[in-house]
Scaffold this motif. Structure first.
Motif, mmCIF file in Angstrom:
data_model
loop_
_atom_site.group_PDB
_atom_site.id
_atom_site.type_symbol
_atom_site.label_atom_id
_atom_site.label_comp_id
_atom_site.label_asym_id
_atom_site.label_seq_id
_atom_site.Cartn_x
_atom_site.Cartn_y
_atom_site.Cartn_z
ATOM 1 N N LEU A 64 4.834 -2.222 8.644
ATOM 2 C CA LEU A 64 4.689 -2.767 7.219
ATOM 3 C C LEU A 64 3.598 -3.927 7.633
ATOM 4 C CD1 LEU A 64 5.342 -2.497 4.178
ATOM 5 C CD2 LEU A 64 6.963 -4.129 4.681
ATOM 6 N N ALA A 65 3.807 -4.669 8.461
ATOM 7 C CA ALA A 65 2.560 -5.713 8.533
ATOM 8 C C ALA A 65 1.224 -5.375 8.435
ATOM 9 C CB ALA A 65 2.852 -6.717 9.927
ATOM 10 N N ARG A 66 0.932 -3.940 9.181
ATOM 11 C CA ARG A 66 -0.296 -3.607 9.398
ATOM 12 C C ARG A 66 -1.003 -2.551 8.383
ATOM 13 N NH1 ARG A 66 2.379 -1.551 13.965
ATOM 14 N NH2 ARG A 66 2.100 0.450 13.037
ATOM 15 N N GLN A 67 0.038 -2.624 7.188
ATOM 16 C CA GLN A 67 -0.411 -1.870 5.934
ATOM 17 C C GLN A 67 -1.187 -2.725 4.988
ATOM 18 O OE1 GLN A 67 0.330 1.350 5.958
ATOM 19 N NE2 GLN A 67 1.044 0.712 8.333
ATOM 20 N N VAL A 71 0.345 -1.147 -0.429
ATOM 21 C CA VAL A 71 1.369 -0.171 0.665
ATOM 22 C C VAL A 71 2.560 -1.440 0.394
ATOM 23 C CG1 VAL A 71 2.477 0.721 2.479
ATOM 24 C CG2 VAL A 71 0.105 1.338 1.904
ATOM 25 N N LYS A 72 2.469 -2.529 0.603
ATOM 26 C CA LYS A 72 3.447 -3.565 0.762
ATOM 27 C C LYS A 72 3.980 -3.880 -0.713
ATOM 28 C CE LYS A 72 1.273 -5.901 4.550
ATOM 29 N NZ LYS A 72 0.711 -7.248 5.171
ATOM 30 N N LEU A 73 2.912 -3.908 -1.752
ATOM 31 C CA LEU A 73 3.192 -3.810 -3.084
ATOM 32 C C LEU A 73 4.221 -2.718 -3.601
ATOM 33 C CD1 LEU A 73 2.872 -5.782 -5.561
ATOM 34 C CD2 LEU A 73 0.966 -4.397 -6.272
ATOM 35 N N LEU A 74 3.945 -1.453 -3.087
ATOM 36 C CA LEU A 74 4.826 -0.238 -3.501
ATOM 37 C C LEU A 74 6.131 -0.227 -2.795
ATOM 38 C CD1 LEU A 74 4.549 2.351 -4.695
ATOM 39 C CD2 LEU A 74 3.987 3.412 -2.567
ATOM 40 N N VAL A 75 6.191 -0.712 -1.628
ATOM 41 C CA VAL A 75 7.437 -1.189 -0.842
ATOM 42 C C VAL A 75 8.421 -2.193 -1.790
ATOM 43 C CG1 VAL A 75 8.735 -1.918 1.273
ATOM 44 C CG2 VAL A 75 6.673 -0.285 1.346
#
Length: 112
Positions: A64-67, A71-75
């Protein structure tokens, strides 16, 4: 024997509480790992599962840190949706809306 049963009950309850807390803000994963650690004091399977769970958790957070931020917002949005649906199912959304005089039927839990 009574000690092992006590460890199984306490560890199992802590583990279950942690699993229920995972999608919510707070120490959900910490409680899961604590429950597994309690169980691991007496059960080899729990010790193996604890190591596996730690590795999977670390892999998830590293991924998740590499995204990209999207993508982080979607999660984050998915987690928020899980929290809102659960609170709605438990009747909390309708209860809080009632504090403000909002009595819309769709805010009420289907179970209550």
């Amino acid at each position: 024997m009574f000690y092992r049963v006590g460890i199984a009950v306490v560890g199992g309850l802590v583990l279950l509480a942690g699993i229920l807390m995972i999608p919510y803000p707070g120490p959900g994963w910490l409680v899961v790992f604590a429950g597994l650690a309690i169980l691991a004091t007496e059960f080899a399977w729990a010790h193996r599962l604890l190591g596996h769970a730690r590795a999977r958790y670390d892999a998830w957070t590293d991924w998740l840190a590499r995204q990209h931020w999207s993508v982080k917002l979607l999660v984050l949005a998915g987690t928020g949706a899980i929290v809102l649906v659960t609170l709605w199912l438990l009747g909390t959304v309708g209860w809080v809306a009632g504090w403000f005089g909002i009595r819309w039927t769709w805010l009420q839990s289907p179970f209550g």
